[in-house]
Design a protein around this motif. Structure first.
Motif, PDB file in Angstrom:
ATOM      1  N   GLY A  59       0.830  -1.325  -0.036  1.00 27.77           N
ATOM      2  CA  GLY A  59      -0.149  -0.022   0.004  1.00 27.77           C
ATOM      3  C   GLY A  59       0.803   1.265   0.062  1.00 27.77           C
ATOM      4  N   TRP A  60       1.938   1.169   0.660  1.00 25.95           N
ATOM      5  CA  TRP A  60       3.098   2.457   0.722  1.00 25.95           C
ATOM      6  C   TRP A  60       3.350   2.752  -0.629  1.00 25.95           C
ATOM      7  CZ3 TRP A  60       4.450   5.057   5.176  1.00 25.95           C
ATOM      8  CH2 TRP A  60       5.788   5.937   4.812  1.00 25.95           C
ATOM      9  N   PHE A  61       3.645   1.691  -1.463  1.00 30.54           N
ATOM     10  CA  PHE A  61       4.362   1.958  -2.621  1.00 30.54           C
ATOM     11  C   PHE A  61       3.181   2.047  -3.944  1.00 30.54           C
ATOM     12  CE2 PHE A  61       7.795   0.202  -0.473  1.00 30.54           C
ATOM     13  CZ  PHE A  61       8.695   1.345  -0.325  1.00 30.54           C
ATOM     14  N   ALA A  62       2.002   1.684  -3.748  1.00 34.17           N
ATOM     15  CA  ALA A  62       0.846   1.655  -4.583  1.00 34.17           C
ATOM     16  C   ALA A  62       0.570   2.960  -5.273  1.00 34.17           C
ATOM     17  CB  ALA A  62      -0.114   1.016  -4.183  1.00 34.17           C
ATOM     18  N   LYS A  63       0.125   3.049  -6.282  1.00 36.52           N
ATOM     19  CA  LYS A  63      -0.313   4.477  -6.939  1.00 36.52           C
ATOM     20  C   LYS A  63      -1.656   4.213  -7.239  1.00 36.52           C
ATOM     21  CE  LYS A  63       4.127   5.639  -9.017  1.00 36.52           C
ATOM     22  NZ  LYS A  63       4.782   4.471  -8.340  1.00 36.52           N
ATOM     23  N   PHE A  64      -2.524   4.944  -6.672  1.00 36.75           N
ATOM     24  CA  PHE A  64      -4.213   4.833  -7.086  1.00 36.75           C
ATOM     25  C   PHE A  64      -4.484   5.490  -8.395  1.00 36.75           C
ATOM     26  CE2 PHE A  64      -8.228   6.614  -6.776  1.00 36.75           C
ATOM     27  CZ  PHE A  64      -8.881   5.600  -6.322  1.00 36.75           C
ATOM     28  N   ASN A  65      -4.926   4.772  -9.241  1.00 43.40           N
ATOM     29  CA  ASN A  65      -5.350   5.012 -10.623  1.00 43.40           C
ATOM     30  C   ASN A  65      -6.798   4.131 -10.732  1.00 43.40           C
ATOM     31  OD1 ASN A  65      -5.834   5.059 -13.257  1.00 43.40           O
ATOM     32  ND2 ASN A  65      -3.898   4.535 -13.782  1.00 43.40           N
ATOM     33  N   ARG A  66      -7.659   5.089 -10.594  1.00 40.30           N
ATOM     34  CA  ARG A  66      -9.201   4.730 -10.537  1.00 40.30           C
ATOM     35  C   ARG A  66      -9.399   3.865 -12.034  1.00 40.30           C
ATOM     36  NH1 ARG A  66     -13.169   6.729  -7.682  1.00 40.30           N
ATOM     37  NH2 ARG A  66     -11.755   8.596  -7.359  1.00 40.30           N
TER      38      ARG A  66
END
Length: 95
Positions: A59-66
């Motif tokens: 989660g720390w390194f994830a990039k949110f992309n809807r």
């Protein structure tokens, strides 16, 4: 510990290495003979924290992309559910 967006933080790589080592060690403990209570205690200790820590770092390194979430994950989920239902209906269902 603020750094440039493209620079790498090697401490996180070291933590991931330690966690992967603990996963392998935990799997070896599953098949190991002997030790008794100590083996069981070490096994439970490792498995009590290593997966939550992996999830935290993911989660720390994830990039949110809807768009990726909607069109990749949810679309694929529904596609494979439909394929599974068709397979179940024609192949697995008892006659």
């Amino acid at each position: 510990m603020l750094q440039d967006k493209n620079s790498r933080i090697y401490a996180f790589d070291n933590i991931k290495f330690i966690l992967i080592f603990l996963v392998v060690f935990g799997h070896l403990l599953e098949i190991a003979q002997g030790w008794g209570e100590e083996r069981e205690s070490v096994y439970r200790l490792i498995y009590s924290f290593h997966m939550p820590v992996f999830m935290f770092f993911t989660g720390w390194f994830a990039k949110f992309n809807r768009e990726k979430i909607v069109f990749h994950f949810i679309y694929m989920y529904f596609l494979f559910q439909v394929l599974y239902q068709v397979f179940y209906h024609f192949v697995l269902r008892e006659r």
